[in-house]
Design a protein around this motif. Sequence first.
Motif, PDB file in Angstrom:
ATOM      1  N   GLY A 177       0.806  -1.229   0.000  1.00  0.00           N
ATOM      2  CA  GLY A 177       0.000   0.000   0.000  1.00  0.00           C
ATOM      3  C   GLY A 177       0.832   1.269   0.000  1.00  0.00           C
ATOM      4  N   ASP A 178       0.227   2.342   0.510  1.00  0.00           N
ATOM      5  CA  ASP A 178       0.852   3.667   0.503  1.00  0.00           C
ATOM      6  C   ASP A 178       0.927   4.177   1.937  1.00  0.00           C
ATOM      7  N   LEU A 179       2.141   4.230   2.456  1.00  0.00           N
ATOM      8  CA  LEU A 179       2.346   4.545   3.865  1.00  0.00           C
ATOM      9  C   LEU A 179       1.862   5.965   4.211  1.00  0.00           C
ATOM     10  N   THR A 180       2.230   6.929   3.352  1.00  0.00           N
ATOM     11  CA  THR A 180       1.875   8.337   3.624  1.00  0.00           C
ATOM     12  C   THR A 180       0.360   8.487   3.689  1.00  0.00           C
ATOM     13  N   GLU A 181      -0.289   7.928   2.703  1.00  0.00           N
ATOM     14  CA  GLU A 181      -1.751   7.992   2.660  1.00  0.00           C
ATOM     15  C   GLU A 181      -2.367   7.305   3.887  1.00  0.00           C
ATOM     16  N   GLY A 182      -1.789   6.160   4.231  1.00  0.00           N
ATOM     17  CA  GLY A 182      -2.300   5.380   5.363  1.00  0.00           C
ATOM     18  C   GLY A 182      -2.229   6.158   6.663  1.00  0.00           C
ATOM     19  N   PHE A 183      -1.075   6.791   6.938  1.00  0.00           N
ATOM     20  CA  PHE A 183      -0.951   7.558   8.175  1.00  0.00           C
ATOM     21  C   PHE A 183      -1.815   8.823   8.126  1.00  0.00           C
ATOM     22  N   ALA A 184      -1.966   9.386   6.914  1.00  0.00           N
ATOM     23  CA  ALA A 184      -2.783  10.599   6.787  1.00  0.00           C
ATOM     24  C   ALA A 184      -4.235  10.320   7.157  1.00  0.00           C
ATOM     25  N   SER A 185      -4.685   9.104   6.906  1.00  0.00           N
ATOM     26  CA  SER A 185      -6.089   8.796   7.192  1.00  0.00           C
ATOM     27  C   SER A 185      -6.301   8.308   8.627  1.00  0.00           C
ATOM     28  N   ALA A 186      -5.228   8.279   9.430  1.00  0.00           N
ATOM     29  CA  ALA A 186      -5.356   7.799  10.811  1.00  0.00           C
ATOM     30  C   ALA A 186      -5.803   8.923  11.745  1.00  0.00           C
ATOM     31  N   ASP A 187      -6.570   8.535  12.789  1.00  0.00           N
ATOM     32  CA  ASP A 187      -6.946   9.502  13.823  1.00  0.00           C
ATOM     33  C   ASP A 187      -5.908   9.550  14.934  1.00  0.00           C
ATOM     34  N   ILE A 188      -5.315   8.415  15.210  1.00  0.00           N
ATOM     35  CA  ILE A 188      -4.292   8.345  16.264  1.00  0.00           C
ATOM     36  C   ILE A 188      -3.055   7.688  15.663  1.00  0.00           C
ATOM     37  N   VAL A 189      -1.904   8.280  15.894  1.00  0.00           N
ATOM     38  CA  VAL A 189      -0.641   7.667  15.452  1.00  0.00           C
ATOM     39  C   VAL A 189       0.290   7.606  16.660  1.00  0.00           C
ATOM     40  N   ILE A 190       0.818   6.439  16.923  1.00  0.00           N
ATOM     41  CA  ILE A 190       1.788   6.301  18.021  1.00  0.00           C
ATOM     42  C   ILE A 190       3.067   5.697  17.468  1.00  0.00           C
ATOM     43  N   GLU A 191       4.192   6.322  17.824  1.00  0.00           N
ATOM     44  CA  GLU A 191       5.503   5.851  17.376  1.00  0.00           C
ATOM     45  C   GLU A 191       6.423   5.731  18.583  1.00  0.00           C
ATOM     46  N   ARG A 192       7.076   4.589  18.705  1.00  0.00           N
ATOM     47  CA  ARG A 192       7.975   4.357  19.842  1.00  0.00           C
ATOM     48  C   ARG A 192       9.236   3.638  19.378  1.00  0.00           C
ATOM     49  N   THR A 193      10.303   3.843  20.152  1.00  0.00           N
ATOM     50  CA  THR A 193      11.569   3.147  19.865  1.00  0.00           C
ATOM     51  C   THR A 193      11.922   2.234  21.031  1.00  0.00           C
ATOM     52  N   PHE A 194      12.372   1.019  20.705  1.00  0.00           N
ATOM     53  CA  PHE A 194      12.646  -0.010  21.700  1.00  0.00           C
ATOM     54  C   PHE A 194      14.054  -0.574  21.490  1.00  0.00           C
ATOM     55  N   THR A 195      14.672  -0.986  22.587  1.00  0.00           N
ATOM     56  CA  THR A 195      15.935  -1.718  22.440  1.00  0.00           C
ATOM     57  C   THR A 195      15.853  -3.036  23.210  1.00  0.00           C
ATOM     58  N   THR A 196      16.559  -4.032  22.674  1.00  0.00           N
ATOM     59  CA  THR A 196      16.699  -5.299  23.396  1.00  0.00           C
ATOM     60  C   THR A 196      18.174  -5.655  23.436  1.00  0.00           C
ATOM     61  N   ARG A 197      18.558  -6.440  24.432  1.00  0.00           N
ATOM     62  CA  ARG A 197      19.948  -6.862  24.603  1.00  0.00           C
ATOM     63  C   ARG A 197      20.152  -8.236  23.961  1.00  0.00           C
ATOM     64  N   PRO A 198      21.412  -8.546  23.612  1.00  0.00           N
ATOM     65  CA  PRO A 198      21.675  -9.920  23.171  1.00  0.00           C
ATOM     66  C   PRO A 198      21.328 -10.900  24.291  1.00  0.00           C
ATOM     67  N   VAL A 199      20.685 -11.996  23.921  1.00  0.00           N
ATOM     68  CA  VAL A 199      20.390 -13.055  24.904  1.00  0.00           C
ATOM     69  C   VAL A 199      20.817 -14.394  24.314  1.00  0.00           C
ATOM     70  N   HIS A 200      21.253 -15.266  25.189  1.00  0.00           N
ATOM     71  CA  HIS A 200      21.750 -16.573  24.723  1.00  0.00           C
ATOM     72  C   HIS A 200      20.644 -17.630  24.753  1.00  0.00           C
ATOM     73  N   GLN A 201      20.764 -18.573  23.830  1.00  0.00           N
ATOM     74  CA  GLN A 201      19.812 -19.685  23.770  1.00  0.00           C
ATOM     75  C   GLN A 201      19.791 -20.457  25.091  1.00  0.00           C
ATOM     76  N   GLY A 202      20.933 -20.560  25.717  1.00  0.00           N
ATOM     77  CA  GLY A 202      20.981 -21.092  27.077  1.00  0.00           C
ATOM     78  C   GLY A 202      20.802 -22.591  27.216  1.00  0.00           C
ATOM     79  N   TYR A 203      21.070 -23.335  26.147  1.00  0.00           N
ATOM     80  CA  TYR A 203      21.067 -24.799  26.271  1.00  0.00           C
ATOM     81  C   TYR A 203      22.031 -25.207  27.375  1.00  0.00           C
ATOM     82  N   ILE A 204      21.622 -26.227  28.139  1.00  0.00           N
ATOM     83  CA  ILE A 204      22.433 -26.626  29.298  1.00  0.00           C
ATOM     84  C   ILE A 204      23.656 -27.440  28.851  1.00  0.00           C
TER      85      ILE A 204
END
Lengths: 760, 164
Positions: A177-204
Motif C-alpha cells: 500500500g501507501d504509507l503516507t496515505e495510510g498515516f494521513a487517514s489515521a486519527d491516532i498515530v503512536i511511534e515508539r523506539t525499543f531496544t533489546t539486549r543480546p540473549v543466549h539460547q541457554g542450552y544446558i
Amino acid sequence: MNLVTNNKWIGQRTIRPDGMDKVTGRAQFAADTTMPGMIWGKVLRSPHPHARIRGIDTSKAEKLAGVKAVVTSRDIVDFTIEKGAVMLGIQDMRWMCRNVMARDKALFPGHPVAAVAATTEAIAAEACKLIEVDYEVLPWSIEIEDAILPDAPILHEFNRWEGKPSNIMSRIEHKKGDLTEGFASADIVIERTFTTRPVHQGYIEPHACLISVAPDGKTTIWSSSQGQFMVRAMTSMLTGIPQSDIRAIPAEIGGGFGGKTIVYLEPLATMLAKKSGRPVKMVMTREEVMRATGPTSGSRSTVKIGVKKDGTITAAHGTFYLQAGAFPGSPIRGAAGCSFTPYDIPNLLSEGFDVCSNRSKVAAYRAPGAPIGAYAVECVMDEVAGALKMDPLDFRLKNAAKQGTKAAHGPTFPRIGYIETVEAAKSSPHYAAPLGEADKTSGKVRGRGVASGFWFNAGGESSAQVNITEDGNVVVTTGHPDIGGSRAGIANICAELLGIDYRRVSVIIGDTQTIGFSNLTGGSRVLFASSMVVTQSAEKVIQTLRERAAKIWNIDPEAVKWEQGAAHPVSPNAGQFEPLTLKELAEKAPAMGGPIGAGVQLNTQGADGGFGTHICDVEIDTELGIARVIRYTAVQDVGRAIHPGYVEGQLQGGVAQGIGWALNEEYIYTREGKVDNPGFLDYRMPVCSDLPMLDCIMVEVPNPKHPQGVKGVGEVPLVPVMAAVANAIHNALGLRFYSLPMSPPKVSAALDAGVRQAAE
Amino acid sequence: MAKIHVTTTINGEPMEYLCEPDDTMLDALRGPLGLTGSKEGCASGDCGACSITVDDRLVCSCLMLAAEAEGHELRTIEGMADGERLHPLQQKFLEQAALQCGICTSGMLVASDALLRKNPDPSEEEVRFWLAGNLCRCTGYDKIVRAVLDAAAEMREATREAAQ
C-alpha cells in the motif's frame, strides 16, 4: 484439549521412545562418548574485540610434551570474500570459515585463533598459552548505535553502504500500500523506539564432539547438533574431506533452540584428528559457550502504528536494526517479516537492517528475529488499544489476519487460526478471572498484559525408512535430531497408520551414511516434515502387506484392507479369510517376496505459519523493583497435537525463555568489550522458583496440506512473551519500558524517577 | 603429580579409583568410573546437571573434589532405578513428559529424590525452591513440578498401604 477423537494413538500422551534412557542416565550425549587412544582439543581465543592478526607462532606449543597437533586458519579451507557467497542453507561459508577460525582479523573476544590437541586437557590448555599471536589491536564497537556511526570502526572493509565503508551489511523490506496515505487517514498515530539486549539460547549442554579420522581420510563424527547433515556438509566444506567420507553420528542433543544449527568445534577437531592420527574430543566450557557461540541479536526498533477511532489500523511502519555480531546474518527476515503478520494492515512498511559489530556471530534462536520485532509491535499495539480505550484482544480481533489476508512478506493466507487464538484467550478462565489484589502492605502491585505472535514455520528436506522386523514389529529411522520429543510424535503416527500398539514402533535417528539427507532440526519443521515422509513410507509398507495377503488368499490386492494391524478382506464378497496380522505377514515375508520396508525422501511443502496469543499476570515488588510472573496462559494454533504433552512442552519452554528475556537475561559488556557475565550465575535464566505453572490452550486448526494436519509449534511460543510481560508491567505500574530486560535495577530506577517526578 | 587412590561406595557398591588432586568428583564419575549420567553444564555449581548425593546430602559433583569421596556413600542417577523397576519419580517424569532434551533430567531426578527423602509431602512452593538449583531450559519447569508432586503423592500412598 485434543479435538481428534477417532484416533487410537494420535493425540495420546505416550511414553517417548528415548525416555527410558534419559531418566536412567543411559542416554549418550556428545560429551559422553569416548574412544580408545582419544586425545583432547582446546581452542585459543582472541582476548581482543577487534585486532589484526599479524602473525601466529605455534612452535613453542608444538614442542610441549604431550602435544599431538596444532591448527590455525591455514588448516581451514578459505572461502575468499571476492569470489562471492557460498551458501549452505542460510549460512555463507565465507563467514563460517572465518567464524570457526579467525583469518586476518579477530573480531570478538573469544574468536578462535588456533587449536591444540594433546594427551590431556591440561596439556592442551597449557599449550594454548605457549602460542604467540602478534595482534594489532583496533578500535571496536558493540552496540548498534555505535556501530552505525559514520566514523565507526569498520569490521569488514570491503562492505559499502550508500557508497561508504559501513557496518550496515544489508537491508530487507516488506511493503504494502501507501504509507503516507495510510498515516494521513489515521486519527491516532503512536511511534515508539525499543531496544533489546543480546540473549543466549541457554542450552544446558555445551557444544561437544569426538572425531576420528582414519589414515584413508574416512572420518567419524559424534557430536551434538541440530543437524548431522549440516555437520557433515560444513565439516566437509571447511576441511576439504568429501561428504561421502564423513559419517556424522547425531548424539542426543542437550538443547539447541537454534544455537546448534552451525558448527564451531567439528572442523577444528577434524583437522586436529587428521594431523595427529588420534581421535580428538573437544568440549566447550560454559564460559566459551557464552563468549563465542550464539547469542541472538541485540536490537533497536522503531514502530509506528496509525488507527482510526473505530480501531481500524490504517498504516504501520517498522524499522528493525539487529546486531549480527562479527559476521553478516542477523535474523532481520524474522523481525521484518513476522512482526506485523497477525494483522491485516493495508499500508505497511517493515524494514530490517543487518549490522555487524564486535561480538560473537549470532546464531538462530527460536523464531529468529520474530520475538524482537513482536516486542516492539505488540507494545505499541497495547498503547494504541489504551489510547482507543479498547480491550487489547478486541483491538487485535478487529484487525486480525484471516483467510485471504495478504501478508506483507508475500503469501495470501489460506485458512489460518489466528482469530481462534484470540477468541480462545478471550474466553479463557485466565482472562475471565479477576487479577486479584496483592498484599497492599507489602508494596506489591499487579497487572495483566496480552500479546500475539507469528512465525513462518518451515518444510524442507526429510527422509525416512520404515522397516518391518522379522518378528513383525516396526523400526522407523528419520534424519532429524530429536530435541523436544519428535520421536514420540513419529511413534504415535506410525502406530496409528499401522494399527498397532505404539510400543511396537521403535524410532531412531539415523546417521548421515545410513539415512537420506534430512535438513536441520529448526524452523519448527521436524514433526511437520518427518511425519510426511514417515506417513508415505508407512503407506507403502501397508500396500506391500495388502499385496502379500492378497497373494496368500489368491484375491485381488484391492480386495484387501489394512485395519487394526492386520489384513482383512474388504467385504464378505471378497472371500472368507481369517485376518493376517503384521506378525504373521512378517514371518511369511521370506517366502512371499522378501523383506518388508519402504523409504521416502521429499522436499516437503505446505508448512503453514503459526499464531499464538498470550496472557500474562505480573506482580511487582515496588520496593525492590522485582517483577514476577504469577499467572501465564499461552494460546496457540497447533494444527493438530500429535503428542499433546510435548506440544504443551514447546509452549511452556518458549514462554519460560521469553520471561527470562523480558525480566533478566542480557549480555553485559566490560569497558574492554568483553562479556562480563559468561556463566549461569550472572547470566540469569529463569529457575524453578521464578515461575508459576504455565497454562496452555491448544487450538487445533488442522493444516489441510499435511496428512495429520500438523503445523510447526516450537517457535511461536517465544514470539509474544516479552511484549505480554511488558504490557502487564505497564498495566501494573502505569509505566512503559522501552528496553529489555525489565530487570530489578531498571524497574527500581523507573519507579524512583516516577516518585521523584511526583514529588517535584 | 602422583595420583590419589580413593575407596568409596557408589550406588551401594564398593568402588576404587585413581584421581588427580584437582579432579572434581564429576570428572571421576564421568571419567574412570564411566558413570556419564551426571552431566557437566557449567562446572560452577549453577546448573545442577551433575547433582549426586553424598551420605544423603545433595551436592553438585562439579564442586566436590574426587578425593573427598573417600569413605563416603555416593548416589548417582545410575543407582536410582531398582533393576528394571523405575523409581516413581522416573516413572512420573516419563508419563508426564517432564523432560525434553534430557540433559538436566539426571540432576533433576537426583535432586527431587533428595527432596522427597527429607520431605515426603512438599508443597508446590517447596518443590520450586528446592529445585531452584537445577536449571532446565526446555520445559519451563511446569511438568517437572507436577511430576514431582504426583510422585510424592503416589509414594505417600504406597507407604500408607505398606503400613496397613
